[in-house]
Scaffold this active site. Sequence first.
Site, mmCIF file in Angstrom:
data_model
loop_
_atom_site.group_PDB
_atom_site.id
_atom_site.type_symbol
_atom_site.label_atom_id
_atom_site.label_comp_id
_atom_site.label_asym_id
_atom_site.label_seq_id
_atom_site.Cartn_x
_atom_site.Cartn_y
_atom_site.Cartn_z
ATOM 1 N N ASP A 194 35.891 27.043 -44.069
ATOM 2 C CA ASP A 194 36.800 26.652 -45.145
ATOM 3 C C ASP A 194 37.998 25.944 -44.535
ATOM 4 O O ASP A 194 38.435 26.290 -43.426
ATOM 5 C CB ASP A 194 37.260 27.877 -45.938
ATOM 6 C CG ASP A 194 36.155 28.461 -46.807
ATOM 7 O OD1 ASP A 194 35.295 27.692 -47.273
ATOM 8 O OD2 ASP A 194 36.163 29.683 -47.035
ATOM 9 N N ASP B 238 32.382 24.191 -52.001
ATOM 10 C CA ASP B 238 32.938 25.054 -53.046
ATOM 11 C C ASP B 238 33.453 24.227 -54.219
ATOM 12 O O ASP B 238 33.285 24.618 -55.382
ATOM 13 C CB ASP B 238 34.071 25.915 -52.486
ATOM 14 C CG ASP B 238 33.626 26.842 -51.378
ATOM 15 O OD1 ASP B 238 32.435 27.216 -51.348
ATOM 16 O OD2 ASP B 238 34.474 27.197 -50.533
#
EC number: 3.4.23.36
Length: 175
Positions: A136, A154
């Site tokens: 991330d 995402d």
Amino acid sequence: MASTTSRSARPARRNNKAASTTPLLWMAFALLVVVLDQFFKIVIVRTFTYGESRPVTGFFNLVLVYNKGAAFSFLADAGGWQRWFFTGLGIVVGAFIVWLLYRHTGQRLFCFAVSLILGGAVGNVIDRVVYGHVVDFLDFYVRNYHWPAFNVADCAITVGAVLLIVDELRRVRRH
């Protein structure tokens, strides 16, 4: 006597470009999502150290963090089994979406939405297999509150899910 042809006797004309789309087109779009996701993750992994944060604006940083769980680090500390659980789940969901793409090629918004979800799911599955966690790097914040970091995959999954809701609401409204 003039011949009249009722509307119902004529063959239905299909003036719908969506009918000409194929599952391969939607899968190619999903592949584009995967390529973009993996490209940005590779750049971040190669240029950042774990935990490093670089400010971009007054509300956004680029960071490098790892997520061994699911959304919002759900089950991140579960002991390791979650890596394979979420990998398997991503593969099953991906296969189901491919099946949906073959069944619903004429529904453009639906196919666009599930293609985004497919691309995002595959992007995160690749991370779990290659790294053992999801990479991330997008960190949005207001003052001292930081939204959990996320990635391009995402974003694609979230936008796809919202578009699925919009598609369903439009379908319900028509009936």
